[in-house]
Design an enzyme around this catalytic site. Structure first.
Site, PDB file in Angstrom:
ATOM      1  N   GLU A 278      -2.673  10.336 -11.791  1.00 54.54           N
ATOM      2  CA  GLU A 278      -3.828  11.077 -11.274  1.00 54.54           C
ATOM      3  C   GLU A 278      -3.954  12.453 -11.928  1.00 54.54           C
ATOM      4  O   GLU A 278      -5.066  12.921 -12.211  1.00 54.54           O
ATOM      5  CB  GLU A 278      -3.712  11.217  -9.750  1.00 54.54           C
ATOM      6  CG  GLU A 278      -4.990  11.663  -9.073  1.00 54.54           C
ATOM      7  CD  GLU A 278      -4.883  11.524  -7.569  1.00 54.54           C
ATOM      8  OE1 GLU A 278      -5.507  10.599  -7.006  1.00 54.54           O
ATOM      9  OE2 GLU A 278      -4.157  12.322  -6.938  1.00 54.54           O
ATOM     10  N   GLU A 281      -5.376  11.865 -15.215  1.00 56.47           N
ATOM     11  CA  GLU A 281      -6.794  11.528 -15.038  1.00 56.47           C
ATOM     12  C   GLU A 281      -7.625  12.795 -14.820  1.00 56.47           C
ATOM     13  O   GLU A 281      -8.723  12.945 -15.385  1.00 56.47           O
ATOM     14  CB  GLU A 281      -6.949  10.578 -13.851  1.00 56.47           C
ATOM     15  CG  GLU A 281      -8.386  10.116 -13.630  1.00 56.47           C
ATOM     16  CD  GLU A 281      -8.496   9.133 -12.478  1.00 56.47           C
ATOM     17  OE1 GLU A 281      -9.610   8.632 -12.260  1.00 56.47           O
ATOM     18  OE2 GLU A 281      -7.487   8.873 -11.794  1.00 56.47           O
ATOM     19  N   CYS A 321      -5.501   8.148  -2.356  1.00 52.61           N
ATOM     20  CA  CYS A 321      -4.283   7.570  -1.780  1.00 52.61           C
ATOM     21  C   CYS A 321      -4.396   7.299  -0.284  1.00 52.61           C
ATOM     22  O   CYS A 321      -3.475   6.768   0.312  1.00 52.61           O
ATOM     23  CB  CYS A 321      -3.077   8.463  -2.063  1.00 52.61           C
ATOM     24  SG  CYS A 321      -3.273  10.152  -1.543  1.00 52.61           S
ATOM     25  N   SER A 341     -10.629   8.918  -7.747  1.00 52.82           N
ATOM     26  CA  SER A 341      -9.618   8.534  -8.726  1.00 52.82           C
ATOM     27  C   SER A 341      -9.486   7.024  -8.734  1.00 52.82           C
ATOM     28  O   SER A 341      -9.533   6.368  -7.689  1.00 52.82           O
ATOM     29  CB  SER A 341      -8.275   9.171  -8.372  1.00 52.82           C
ATOM     30  OG  SER A 341      -7.238   8.597  -9.129  1.00 52.82           O
ATOM     31  N   LYS A 380      -3.281   1.255   6.185  1.00 57.29           N
ATOM     32  CA  LYS A 380      -2.502   0.658   5.104  1.00 57.29           C
ATOM     33  C   LYS A 380      -2.406  -0.853   5.265  1.00 57.29           C
ATOM     34  O   LYS A 380      -2.241  -1.583   4.292  1.00 57.29           O
ATOM     35  CB  LYS A 380      -1.098   1.276   5.062  1.00 57.29           C
ATOM     36  CG  LYS A 380      -1.059   2.719   4.583  1.00 57.29           C
ATOM     37  CD  LYS A 380      -1.376   2.813   3.115  1.00 57.29           C
ATOM     38  CE  LYS A 380      -1.278   4.233   2.593  1.00 57.29           C
ATOM     39  NZ  LYS A 380      -1.672   4.330   1.177  1.00 57.29           N
ATOM     40  N   GLU A 383      -5.467  -1.912   3.678  1.00 61.43           N
ATOM     41  CA  GLU A 383      -5.414  -1.684   2.238  1.00 61.43           C
ATOM     42  C   GLU A 383      -4.641  -2.790   1.523  1.00 61.43           C
ATOM     43  O   GLU A 383      -5.078  -3.298   0.478  1.00 61.43           O
ATOM     44  CB  GLU A 383      -4.771  -0.333   1.943  1.00 61.43           C
ATOM     45  CG  GLU A 383      -4.707  -0.020   0.454  1.00 61.43           C
ATOM     46  CD  GLU A 383      -3.939   1.252   0.158  1.00 61.43           C
ATOM     47  OE1 GLU A 383      -4.388   2.014  -0.717  1.00 61.43           O
ATOM     48  OE2 GLU A 383      -2.895   1.495   0.800  1.00 61.43           O
ATOM     49  N   GLU A 388      -8.627  -6.960  -4.179  1.00 58.52           N
ATOM     50  CA  GLU A 388      -8.366  -6.507  -5.548  1.00 58.52           C
ATOM     51  C   GLU A 388      -6.930  -6.040  -5.772  1.00 58.52           C
ATOM     52  O   GLU A 388      -6.550  -5.697  -6.907  1.00 58.52           O
ATOM     53  CB  GLU A 388      -9.331  -5.379  -5.932  1.00 58.52           C
ATOM     54  CG  GLU A 388      -9.193  -4.096  -5.121  1.00 58.52           C
ATOM     55  CD  GLU A 388     -10.054  -4.058  -3.879  1.00 58.52           C
ATOM     56  OE1 GLU A 388     -10.356  -2.954  -3.382  1.00 58.52           O
ATOM     57  OE2 GLU A 388     -10.444  -5.145  -3.390  1.00 58.52           O
ATOM     58  N   CYS A 537      -0.923  12.531   6.515  1.00 59.70           N
ATOM     59  CA  CYS A 537      -0.165  11.344   6.920  1.00 59.70           C
ATOM     60  C   CYS A 537       0.795  11.627   8.070  1.00 59.70           C
ATOM     61  O   CYS A 537       1.120  10.712   8.839  1.00 59.70           O
ATOM     62  CB  CYS A 537       0.619  10.787   5.731  1.00 59.70           C
ATOM     63  SG  CYS A 537      -0.440  10.225   4.384  1.00 59.70           S
TER      64      CYS A 537
END
Length: 607
Positions: A278, A281, A321, A341, A380, A383, A388, A537
């Site tokens: 990241e 990036e 994230c 991102s 999560k 996720e 994908e 978190c």
């Protein structure tokens, strides 16, 4: 300041304080069920009624402002009987079999009934029809247990700005749920689990993966590895009566080994890997925006979106994230999807690396490997189920446990968690830096990325207090900072004199405000961090209940201490991450890393 009297004690309170706030300042406990810190009080449950001199009826302490000369009684026969009646009425509609309920050992309603001496039902009769909703991979609703306190409505609307839950119907027929009696999957629910975190009973809970994990652990044909998120180490101890903010990393490792996991690893390793991807990036996008003539011919800015459309990567770059935030953007702000991102979250990166690089290293076939995550977050679970997330040919992550679920497994195994010895993470996916630890906190991903990006650009450590970027820390809803780039190394000379402008938001209500500012053009940044849950978190929907700002701050402070006590404090200094690139990934944003560690997102219909 106002002069009031509570239970015979005279005290001064700030003008605007409620009776509840004044009582807490005076050390007087008034029971509540609907009250939530930081949200306009509803006065819905009436558990907090008190007697106010001169008032015709009992008043709700949470919604009644203190007044000069007010005399309040919080504990007499009249008040106690009123509260018992409220509890009796709630229990008369509550379809709660405490022997089997997941909240049996920490149900606020049951605890309050015991405290008030409610021993047998006073009101018997019909109960409302129950609706059970298991439509999402993260959450389960059971309206039969709902006591209509509206905490879930408050957190979903006022704090998260999502509004997936609301009272449907009137009076006795009221059901708290999505509009039009739809299941959660039928509306714009981001599955953050804040509703489950604040629900006082078992009406909304995480969908359990415990049985599936036990089955995998007991299957001799499976090689089961576990990764633990940075926020877990500062919160798991609360499930075993340790104070909030107690770091239990070593005991957690030992417990996981005793549960039977074949490999115990740290999601922090993948957090360091995320920063490498990241951070690169971000720098590549800055180069494409400010000095496109210096871009390599094959450069794509690390953006899956720019690959597909052949356009320059969008700024500001936004972190990716936090899966609840990603889904929120897909629903409500699809115009910003090119800004996200393309990096997978650390959880998913770990799974992809475990089932390729690590599996090859230890000679285990990926179809035998089961990757389990322990996360502070119910989203999560959603996720890891995204279609994908299987670029290696296998699901990146197979099962996700919340902090609460892991605590339950430890108890089931009969382990005395508090007395366990400290264990050490396995290698090579267990080494991590302090920068990875602070991923747990709001502002932590931003600070970790800046530690690396600034050093790449200037050749020097980021200036400030012990590597910290203090303006992006803390519990303020939206934070911003400006980092001057002085005397960069020659490769980045085009950034000389520039100021890197960054912003951080936590809680999706604050994210909405920030994105609306960006959309209107009133604000401009290069890099934006968004965390779904209040505090980041450490305040996730799967963390030990009940979480308020004092608990969040204790966990945040513990995570910063963990960071400051580490030898490695910058992601790019992680030797095992360097080895991973040398042996397998080649370099950040390489073709291999794009294949395994990056993804894309698409707009979602809200209904």
């Amino acid at each position: 300041m106002l002069n009031i009297t509570i239970d015979g004690h005279k005290l001064q309170v700030k003008e605007g304080d409620t009776i509840l706030e004044a009582a807490r300042e005076a050390g007087v406990e008034i029971p509540t069920l609907c009250f939530l810190e930081g949200v306009e009080p509803l006065g819905a449950c009436r558990m907090c009624v008190v007697e106010v001199s001169g008032a015709k009826t009992l008043m709700s302490a949470c919604s009644t402002p203190a007044a000069e000369g007010m005399v309040v009684v919080t504990n007499n026969r009249h008040v106690r009987e009123a509260r018992k009646t409220v509890i009796d009425l709630l229990l008369s509609e509550h379809e709660g079999d405490c022997q089997y309920c997941v909240r049996g050992d920490d149900c606020e309603l049951a605890a309050m009934a015991r405290k008030l001496g409610v021993r047998e039902p006073r009101y018997r009769g019909e109960k409302p029809a129950a609706v059970e909703d298991q439509s999402t991979p993260a959450l389960v609703r059971d309206s039969g247990k709902c006591i209509k306190c509206r905490r879930c409505v408050s957190v979903c609307s006022a704090i998260q700005g999502v509004g997936a839950l609301a009272p449907q119907g009137r009076g006795y027929q009221t059901v708290i749920g999505p509009a039009f009696a739809l299941p959660l999957e039928g509306v714009a629910c981001v599955q953050c689990g804040q509703c489950a975190a604040v629900c006082p009973v078992g009406a909304i809970t995480e969908r359990s993966s415990v049985d599936s994990v036990w089955a995998a652990l007991e299957d001799p044909d499976k090689f089961v590895v576990v990764q633990t998120a940075p926020a877990i180490r500062a919160a798991l101890g609360e499930c075993f009566d340790l104070p909030p903010g107690t770091i239990v990393t070593g005991r957690m490792v030992t417990a996981l080994r005793r549960l039977g996991f074949d490999g115990v690893f740290d999601t922090n390793f993948a957090a360091d890997l995320t920063i490498m991807e990241e951070g690169t990036e971000l720098l590549t996008r800055l180069r494409a925006a400010l000095a496109p003539e210096t871009m390599p011919k094959s450069g794509n800015g690390g953006s899956a979106h720019s690959d597909a459309h052949g356009t320059a990567p969008a700024l500001p770059l936004m972190t990716s994230c936090s899966p609840g935030w990603i889904k929120f953007a897909e629903y409500y702000f699809p115009q910003f999807l090119p800004n996200l991102s393309s990096c997978k979250s650390p959880q998913q990166m770990f799974g992809a690396v475990a089932k390729t690089y690590y599996a090859s290293k230890i000679g285990v076939s990926p179809d035998r490997m089961v990757v389990v995550s322990v996360m502070p977050c119910t989203a999560k679970k959603f996720e890891c189920d995204r279609p994908e997330m299987d670029d290696s040919g296998y699901r990146d992550v197979d099962y996700v446990l919340t902090t609460r679920e892991l605590a339950g497994m430890i108890r089931t195994a009969g382990l005395d968690f508090v007395t366990l010895d400290d264990g050490v993470m396995d290698s090579p996916l267990g080494l991590s830096s302090g920068a990875a630890d602070i991923f747990a906190n709001t502002g932590g991903v931003m600070e970790a990325a800046l530690r690396t990006a600034y050093e790449i650009v200037t050749g020097r450590e980021i200036p400030g207090d012990n590597l910290h970027v203090r303006p992006v820390a803390g519990l303020e809803g939206i934070k911003e900072a400006s980092i001057p780039i002085d005397d960069p190394v020659p490769e980045w000379s085009f950034l000389a004199g520039a100021e890197l402008k960054v912003a951080v938001a936590h809680g999706l209500g604050n994210a909405r405000r920030l994105l609306e500012e960006l959309a209107s053009g009133r604000s401009s940044y290069h890099f934006v961090e968004v965390m779904t849950c209040p505090g980041g978190c450490i305040g996730g929907g799967g963390q030990p209940r009940f979480t308020d700002n004092s608990v969040r701050q204790a966990r945040i402070d513990a995570i910063y201490r963990e960071d400051e006590g580490k030898e490695l404090r910058k992601s790019h200094a992680n030797r095992d991450v360097q080895t991973l690139y040398a042996e397998f990934l080649d370099h950040p944003l390489s073709e291999k890393s794009h294949e395994l560690l990056h993804t894309h997102y698409e707009a979602r219909e809200r209904y």
